[in-house]
Scaffold this motif. Structure first.
Motif, PDB file in Angstrom:
ATOM      1  N   ASP A  67       0.827  -1.202   0.000  1.00 37.95           N
ATOM      2  CA  ASP A  67       0.000   0.000   0.000  1.00 37.95           C
ATOM      3  C   ASP A  67       0.866   1.259   0.000  1.00 37.95           C
ATOM      4  OD1 ASP A  67      -2.247  -1.546   0.044  1.00 37.95           O
ATOM      5  OD2 ASP A  67      -2.818  -1.063   2.115  1.00 37.95           O
ATOM      6  N   LEU A  68       0.307   2.327  -0.543  1.00 38.57           N
ATOM      7  CA  LEU A  68       0.929   3.646  -0.442  1.00 38.57           C
ATOM      8  C   LEU A  68       0.723   4.179   0.975  1.00 38.57           C
ATOM      9  CD1 LEU A  68      -0.355   5.113  -3.824  1.00 38.57           C
ATOM     10  CD2 LEU A  68       1.941   4.245  -3.339  1.00 38.57           C
ATOM     11  N   VAL A  69       1.715   4.944   1.444  1.00 34.36           N
ATOM     12  CA  VAL A  69       1.639   5.501   2.804  1.00 34.36           C
ATOM     13  C   VAL A  69       1.855   7.006   2.742  1.00 34.36           C
ATOM     14  CG1 VAL A  69       2.418   3.342   3.842  1.00 34.36           C
ATOM     15  CG2 VAL A  69       4.104   5.107   3.244  1.00 34.36           C
ATOM     16  N   THR A  70       1.659   7.652   3.873  1.00 35.17           N
ATOM     17  CA  THR A  70       1.749   9.112   3.966  1.00 35.17           C
ATOM     18  C   THR A  70       3.041   9.648   3.333  1.00 35.17           C
ATOM     19  OG1 THR A  70       0.463   9.085   6.006  1.00 35.17           O
ATOM     20  CG2 THR A  70       1.755  11.059   5.568  1.00 35.17           C
ATOM     21  N   SER A  71       2.862  10.690   2.518  1.00 32.21           N
ATOM     22  CA  SER A  71       3.941  11.417   1.821  1.00 32.21           C
ATOM     23  C   SER A  71       4.499  10.682   0.606  1.00 32.21           C
ATOM     24  CB  SER A  71       5.091  11.770   2.777  1.00 32.21           C
ATOM     25  OG  SER A  71       4.631  12.606   3.822  1.00 32.21           O
ATOM     26  N   ASN A  72       4.033   9.462   0.303  1.00 39.18           N
ATOM     27  CA  ASN A  72       4.471   8.787  -0.921  1.00 39.18           C
ATOM     28  C   ASN A  72       4.071   9.590  -2.153  1.00 39.18           C
ATOM     29  OD1 ASN A  72       4.024   5.218  -0.151  1.00 39.18           O
ATOM     30  ND2 ASN A  72       5.752   6.577   0.200  1.00 39.18           N
ATOM     31  N   VAL A  73       4.930   9.513  -3.175  1.00 37.66           N
ATOM     32  CA  VAL A  73       4.610  10.056  -4.497  1.00 37.66           C
ATOM     33  C   VAL A  73       4.808   8.931  -5.508  1.00 37.66           C
ATOM     34  CG1 VAL A  73       5.182  11.743  -6.267  1.00 37.66           C
ATOM     35  CG2 VAL A  73       5.342  12.377  -3.851  1.00 37.66           C
ATOM     36  N   LEU A  74       3.762   8.601  -6.243  1.00 32.51           N
ATOM     37  CA  LEU A  74       3.828   7.589  -7.301  1.00 32.51           C
ATOM     38  C   LEU A  74       3.862   8.321  -8.634  1.00 32.51           C
ATOM     39  CD1 LEU A  74       3.703   4.789  -8.554  1.00 32.51           C
ATOM     40  CD2 LEU A  74       1.246   4.729  -8.081  1.00 32.51           C
ATOM     41  N   ALA A  75       4.952   8.162  -9.383  1.00 29.86           N
ATOM     42  CA  ALA A  75       5.117   8.932 -10.616  1.00 29.86           C
ATOM     43  C   ALA A  75       5.853   8.110 -11.665  1.00 29.86           C
ATOM     44  CB  ALA A  75       5.868  10.226 -10.333  1.00 29.86           C
ATOM     45  N   GLY A  76       5.663   8.488 -12.920  1.00 30.71           N
ATOM     46  CA  GLY A  76       6.339   7.833 -14.030  1.00 30.71           C
ATOM     47  C   GLY A  76       5.834   8.360 -15.342  1.00 30.71           C
ATOM     48  N   ASN A  77       5.976   7.529 -16.397  1.00 25.88           N
ATOM     49  CA  ASN A  77       5.543   7.916 -17.734  1.00 25.88           C
ATOM     50  C   ASN A  77       4.717   6.805 -18.371  1.00 25.88           C
ATOM     51  OD1 ASN A  77       6.933  10.529 -18.106  1.00 25.88           O
ATOM     52  ND2 ASN A  77       8.789   9.294 -17.957  1.00 25.88           N
ATOM     53  N   VAL A  78       3.737   7.206 -19.152  1.00 25.60           N
ATOM     54  CA  VAL A  78       2.964   6.263 -19.947  1.00 25.60           C
ATOM     55  C   VAL A  78       3.048   6.715 -21.400  1.00 25.60           C
ATOM     56  CG1 VAL A  78       0.772   7.513 -19.622  1.00 25.60           C
ATOM     57  CG2 VAL A  78       0.748   5.073 -20.185  1.00 25.60           C
ATOM     58  N   VAL A  79       3.172   5.740 -22.319  1.00 18.54           N
ATOM     59  CA  VAL A  79       3.322   6.050 -23.738  1.00 18.54           C
ATOM     60  C   VAL A  79       2.090   5.559 -24.485  1.00 18.54           C
ATOM     61  CG1 VAL A  79       4.756   5.758 -25.784  1.00 18.54           C
ATOM     62  CG2 VAL A  79       5.822   5.799 -23.518  1.00 18.54           C
ATOM     63  N   VAL A  80       1.420   6.468 -25.184  1.00 18.17           N
ATOM     64  CA  VAL A  80       0.219   6.144 -25.953  1.00 18.17           C
ATOM     65  C   VAL A  80       0.475   6.551 -27.405  1.00 18.17           C
ATOM     66  CG1 VAL A  80      -2.268   6.464 -26.198  1.00 18.17           C
ATOM     67  CG2 VAL A  80      -1.211   6.583 -23.933  1.00 18.17           C
TER      68      VAL A  80
END
Length: 266
Positions: A67-80
């Motif tokens: 699970d994500l927790v306090t202050s986590n940042v989930l980031a990246g790139n998606v290509v379409v």
């Protein structure tokens, strides 16, 4: 005595040339906005079995191992369809809320038909693109916070294999291109027999044949073309190919050559 049979095919090879076995030739409407070329693996574009298209990377998944927790940042790139878009979501309230917000962000990207949080723990996001469109996650990671969940990215083609589009007598278009045209032509495709198809890399009779569902730039790297596992990068990121079951090369073929393969699609 006159020789009446030959161990090897003596004909001139060209994409889509075929020899049919039994009732191994079928047809369906062309439903690909990029049209369908001779000698390409085609897939059913819906569940009716009445329309076919070239194969696409039509599903991408992002899976967290916690699970994500306090202050986590989930980031990246998606290509379409070759266009890269960055995504980022900062933990808000709780894990489920944050994942739902990320799904909304991804669904808003042009070319994405749906983005769904798709498992019981709300740790998986599944993307499905518009028709005749590729999608894959090129990167993704969790940073900041007291701990960071691991991220696994994957993409695939979920469509059912129809067969290999075969050659027929067709007039070229204004640009001199001969192909089956979206929403206009019927595509004849081989399910059982032999057919000529361009191979991405050197192919031997013992190789498992893979077909490309993600298109790259070279002339022998177009979607629906074939190759051996090591040549098509089946384990690369993004994945580019899937096995064409029960198919074998009739003889060895050089990279970027035209191979004669057997096809036996159930």
């Amino acid at each position: 005595m006159v020789q009446t049979s030959y161990d090897q095919d003596m004909g001139v090879k060209f994409p889509g040339r075929y020899t049919v076995s039994g009732r191994g030739l079928q047809s369906a409407a062309c439903a690909d906005s990029n049209n369908v070329q001779f000698g390409r693996v085609v897939v059913f574009s819906d569940n009716t079995g009445k329309k076919v298209s070239l194969p696409y990377s039509n599903q991408a998944t992002l899976v967290l191992d916690g699970d994500l927790v306090t202050s986590n940042v989930l980031a990246g790139n998606v290509v379409v369809n070759g266009v890269t878009t960055a995504y980022t979501e900062t933990f808000a309230s709780d894990h489920d809320t944050t994942m739902a917000a990320l799904a909304v962000e991804l669904a808003a990207i042009d070319g994405i038909a749906s983005a769904v949080v798709s498992d019981a723990n709300n740790r998986t996001i599944t993307l499905v693109p518009d028709a005749s469109t590729d999608v894959y996650f090129s990167s993704g990671a969790v940073t900041a916070g007291a701990g960071q969940a691991g991220v696994t990215l994957a993409n695939t083609c979920t469509s059912t294999i129809a067969g290999v589009a075969v050659h027929s007598e067709k007039m070229p278009d204004a640009s001199g291109v001969v192909e089956y045209i979206n929403a206009q032509d019927v595509v004849p495709f081989l399910t059982n027999g032999q057919v000529d198809i361009v191979t991405d890399d050197a192919l031997d009779v013992s190789d498992t044949i893979y077909f490309r569902f993600y298109q790259e730039s070279a002339a022998d790297e177009k979607r629906g073309m074939i190759g051996a596992a090591d040549g098509l990068g089946a384990d690369s990121a993004p994945s580019t190919s899937l096995a064409l079951g029960a198919s074998k090369a009739k003889d060895s073929t050089a990279a970027a050559g035209t191979a004669t393969i057997t096809v036996n699609i159930p």
